[in-house]
Scaffold this active site. Structure first.
Site, PDB file in Angstrom:
ATOM      1  N   ARG A 122     -38.495  -8.281  40.400  1.00 39.57           N
ATOM      2  CA  ARG A 122     -38.237  -9.575  41.078  1.00 39.57           C
ATOM      3  C   ARG A 122     -39.460 -10.101  41.823  1.00 39.57           C
ATOM      4  NH1 ARG A 122     -33.255  -6.983  42.381  1.00 39.57           N
ATOM      5  NH2 ARG A 122     -31.670  -7.676  40.888  1.00 39.57           N
ATOM      6  N   LYS A 144     -48.662 -21.770  39.708  1.00 37.39           N
ATOM      7  CA  LYS A 144     -47.889 -22.050  38.493  1.00 37.39           C
ATOM      8  C   LYS A 144     -48.202 -20.943  37.491  1.00 37.39           C
ATOM      9  CE  LYS A 144     -47.169 -27.038  38.362  1.00 37.39           C
ATOM     10  NZ  LYS A 144     -47.468 -28.284  37.638  1.00 37.39           N
ATOM     11  N   GLU A 186     -61.008 -31.316  34.892  1.00 36.09           N
ATOM     12  CA  GLU A 186     -60.088 -31.123  36.029  1.00 36.09           C
ATOM     13  C   GLU A 186     -60.789 -31.499  37.343  1.00 36.09           C
ATOM     14  OE1 GLU A 186     -56.971 -30.635  35.476  1.00 36.09           O
ATOM     15  OE2 GLU A 186     -56.828 -29.547  33.578  1.00 36.09           O
ATOM     16  N   LYS A 228     -57.085 -29.270  45.691  1.00 33.40           N
ATOM     17  CA  LYS A 228     -55.862 -28.720  45.094  1.00 33.40           C
ATOM     18  C   LYS A 228     -55.048 -27.968  46.148  1.00 33.40           C
ATOM     19  CE  LYS A 228     -53.471 -26.776  41.449  1.00 33.40           C
ATOM     20  NZ  LYS A 228     -53.375 -26.379  40.084  1.00 33.40           N
ATOM     21  N   GLU A 238     -43.809 -29.078  43.405  1.00 32.34           N
ATOM     22  CA  GLU A 238     -43.969 -30.353  42.686  1.00 32.34           C
ATOM     23  C   GLU A 238     -42.742 -31.261  42.785  1.00 32.34           C
ATOM     24  OE1 GLU A 238     -46.357 -30.159  39.021  1.00 32.34           O
ATOM     25  OE2 GLU A 238     -44.965 -31.573  38.150  1.00 32.34           O
ATOM     26  N   ARG A 242     -47.431 -33.303  44.292  1.00 36.72           N
ATOM     27  CA  ARG A 242     -48.180 -32.468  43.331  1.00 36.72           C
ATOM     28  C   ARG A 242     -48.273 -33.110  41.940  1.00 36.72           C
ATOM     29  NH1 ARG A 242     -48.061 -25.839  42.820  1.00 36.72           N
ATOM     30  NH2 ARG A 242     -49.479 -25.725  41.037  1.00 36.72           N
ATOM     31  N   ASN A 246     -51.077 -34.399  37.579  1.00 36.22           N
ATOM     32  CA  ASN A 246     -50.792 -34.628  36.156  1.00 36.22           C
ATOM     33  C   ASN A 246     -51.438 -35.910  35.628  1.00 36.22           C
ATOM     34  OD1 ASN A 246     -49.209 -32.341  36.177  1.00 36.22           O
ATOM     35  ND2 ASN A 246     -47.389 -33.464  36.816  1.00 36.22           N
ATOM     36  N   HIS A 249     -52.173 -36.329  31.995  1.00 36.68           N
ATOM     37  CA  HIS A 249     -51.561 -35.199  31.301  1.00 36.68           C
ATOM     38  C   HIS A 249     -50.413 -35.585  30.372  1.00 36.68           C
ATOM     39  CE1 HIS A 249     -54.183 -32.812  33.749  1.00 36.68           C
ATOM     40  NE2 HIS A 249     -53.639 -31.674  33.374  1.00 36.68           N
ATOM     41  N   HIS A 253     -50.899 -34.199  26.921  1.00 37.54           N
ATOM     42  CA  HIS A 253     -49.990 -33.194  26.342  1.00 37.54           C
ATOM     43  C   HIS A 253     -49.440 -33.685  25.017  1.00 37.54           C
ATOM     44  CE1 HIS A 253     -48.991 -31.184  30.473  1.00 37.54           C
ATOM     45  NE2 HIS A 253     -50.104 -30.742  29.949  1.00 37.54           N
ATOM     46  N   HIS A 266     -57.736 -28.273  25.832  1.00 40.97           N
ATOM     47  CA  HIS A 266     -56.844 -28.955  26.778  1.00 40.97           C
ATOM     48  C   HIS A 266     -57.589 -30.077  27.526  1.00 40.97           C
ATOM     49  CE1 HIS A 266     -53.714 -29.496  29.747  1.00 40.97           C
ATOM     50  NE2 HIS A 266     -54.545 -29.197  30.718  1.00 40.97           N
TER      51      HIS A 266
HETATM   52  N1  GLY Z   1     -52.137 -27.930  36.896  1.00 31.89           N
HETATM   53  C1  GLY Z   1     -51.329 -28.766  37.664  1.00 31.89           C
HETATM   54  C2  GLY Z   1     -50.717 -28.091  38.830  1.00 31.89           C
HETATM   55  O1  GLY Z   1     -51.101 -26.996  39.185  1.00 31.89           O
HETATM   56  O2  GLY Z   1     -49.814 -28.648  39.426  1.00 31.89           O
END
Ligand code: GLY
Length: 362
Positions: A122, A144, A186, A228, A238, A242, A246, A249, A253, A266
């Site tokens: 867990r 993430k 980025e 960030k 998010e 957050r 994107n 993106h 994507h 990417h």
């Molecule tokens: N890569 C986008 C984020 O970490 O929210």
């Protein structure tokens, strides 16, 4: 010269070290945070000869019990199969809740090892040591973690914050130049969404960055990570803020999915996506043509693509965008720039305008 940032969350804070030639200090940094019962270093196959011995020696110097596991390089490794290999290793070696996993490599290893540590017992602690620019300025910071499913990328994952992040700019020496350029997107993205001085730093020092000038790299990566960290500390899961990360993106994507993740890195797909989003913003009269050209020029100088390939129709790209996992209840939230250094989140853009912007980006 080592910079230390702190990512502050509600229930804990973790350090992000950015510096040159600091990989051998990982053991020392780790025991400042936590004394683990065991350590598993999950390595990307491409860097094991160069960096794994440094990390292992540093951990051994602190008397830590270290195991390691090699993951084949490439996105295919973000699989249930490699995920199971990590869990098997943790179980076979009797890792417990006081053990730690270290991800050493790019975004693939970070996501995979991060997700395994999120679910083993867990959740056990983990550390990110990113060795690609993309992972250093984006993926390794913010918690993430995910693996892919045959039906889509990052569909199985969790938010699981690392105990610390160590970024050694010297590890970029082993990165192919096109991967460095793709990772730079980025940073440029962070510049457009909230940090005009960072955008300017890339404009003014692009050649130094590509030449791996350590001083500029430390400054640039520190600034990108600080941006960030601030965003994640305000909106870890998010719920809204957050989402600005994107930018480009949803278009990007969709391009990656249509081209089956084979045509573009990417960062390259995101570069095209940023131009589509910026063109849409110009059409909405919220972004100036000269700011669009400023972004486009930087992408060109960085040798990143900025146009949609002719073989993909606007219809096809738009349809793929509506399949993105970030589309909720058929509502697409687009991040659109209002100037270099500021964006807005919009969910009211008609499909016809999205298509028009794509058409203008061929
Ligand atoms: N890569 C986008 C984020 O970490 O929210």
């Amino acid at each position: 010269m080592t910079n230390i940032l702190h990512l502050k969350l509600k229930d804990h804070t973790y350090p992000i070290y950015v510096g040159k030639d600091i990989l051998h200090q990982i053991g020392e940094y780790l025991i400042k945070e936590f004394i683990p019962s065991k350590v598993l270093v999950v390595n990307d196959a491409s860097i094991i000869e160069r960096y794994t011995p440094i990390v292992k020696d540093s951990l051994a110097e602190q008397g830590l019990d270290v195991n390691s596991l090699v993951i084949p390089s490439g996105e295919e490794s973000k699989s249930l199969n490699q995920f199971s290999r990590i869990l098997d290793t943790l179980i076979e070696n009797q890792f417990d809740r006081n053990s730690i996993v270290i991800a050493l490599g790019g975004g693939v290893v970070g996501d995979l090892a991060g997700f395994a540590s999120a679910v083993y017992m867990r959740g056990i602690p983990f550390i990110q040591i990113p060795t690609t620019l993309q992972a250093q300025v984006d993926a390794s910071v913010g918690g993430k973690t995910a693996i892919n499913h045959t039906k889509g990328k990052n569909l199985i994952g969790a938010f699981h914050q690392p105990k610390l992040v160590l970024i050694d700019v010297n590890t970029l020496e082993s990165l192919p130049e096109m991967d460095l350029r793709a990772g730079l997107i980025e940073v440029i993205k962070m510049g457009v969404i909230r940090d005009e001085p960072l955008f300017k730093l890339v404009e003014e020092h692009l050649d130094d960055i590509i030449a791996l000038d350590e001083k500029i790299l430390v400054e640039m990566i520190t600034q990108a990570c600080a941006g960030k960290a601030e965003i994640v500390s305000k909106d870890e899961k998010e719920s809204r803020l957050r989402m600005v990360l994107n930018y480009g993106h949803t278009f990007g994507h969709a391009l990656e999915a249509i081209t089956e993740y084979k045509k573009y890195r990417h960062g390259e797909a995101i570069a095209i996506g940023m131009n589509c989003a910026a063109r849409l913003a110009v059409n909405l009269d919220i972004f100036t043509e000269s700011d669009f050209q400023r972004q486009n020029t930087l992408l060109k100088h960085a040798k990143l693509p900025g146009t949609v390939p002719k073989e993909i129709s606007s219809e096809q790209l738009c349809t793929a965008m509506y399949h993105d996992k970030k589309v909720i209840d058929s509502t697409m939230r687009l991040i659109l720039p209002t100037r270099i250094g500021e964006v807005v989140i919009r969910n009211d853009i008609p499909e016809s305008m999205i298509k028009d912007a794509i058409i203008q980006c061929y």
